[in-house]
Design a protein around this motif. Structure first.
Motif, short mmCIF file in Angstrom:
data_model
loop_
_atom_site.label_atom_id
_atom_site.label_comp_id
_atom_site.label_asym_id
_atom_site.label_seq_id
_atom_site.Cartn_x
_atom_site.Cartn_y
_atom_site.Cartn_z
N UNK A 1 0.84 -1.17 0.09
CA UNK A 1 0.09 -0.03 0.03
C UNK A 1 0.87 1.30 -0.10
N UNK A 2 0.56 2.27 -0.83
CA UNK A 2 1.30 3.45 -0.95
C UNK A 2 1.33 4.41 0.51
N UNK A 3 2.39 4.85 0.73
CA UNK A 3 2.17 5.79 1.86
C UNK A 3 2.22 7.13 1.52
N UNK A 4 1.94 7.58 0.07
CA UNK A 4 1.75 8.96 -0.26
C UNK A 4 0.38 8.98 -1.00
#
Length: 100
Positions: A1-4
């Motif tokens: 999952x992207x953190x941005x």
């Protein structure tokens, strides 16, 4: 999952130029870094205001509720501020060199 997450924002020309200038000066590597840093500062300011409200303002309010006789009327505060301002202006003008 992207953190941005990616955002598309619109800035007034003056702000956009300020962002570009920060990058051009080498202060930041990208425009995104400028915006992120600005948001960090905004969040820190918000936390500081919230802390001040919780600690100092709430405590002052509680003291006032406990002893309402300590309250100072708005007119008195204005008069004190006006007197302090006049004194500061007088002091400052005495320090100015005479005009030639």
């Amino acid at each position: 999952m992207r953190s941005t997450q990616q955002f598309s924002i619109t800035l007034p020309n003056e702000m956009a130029e300020a962002v570009r200038a920060k990058v051009a000066a080498g202060e930041y590597a990208t425009e995104s870094e400028v915006i992120r840093d600005g948001l960090r500062v905004l969040m820190a300011r918000d936390r500081a205001v919230e802390d001040w409200l919780r600690k100092d303002v709430a405590a002052a309010y509680d003291r006032l509720k406990a002893a309402p006789s300590r309250a100072v009327a708005v007119g008195v505060v204005k008069a004190r501020l006006a007197a302090a301002h006049a004194k500061a202006v007088t002091r400052a003008t005495k320090k100015l060199p005479a005009k030639a």
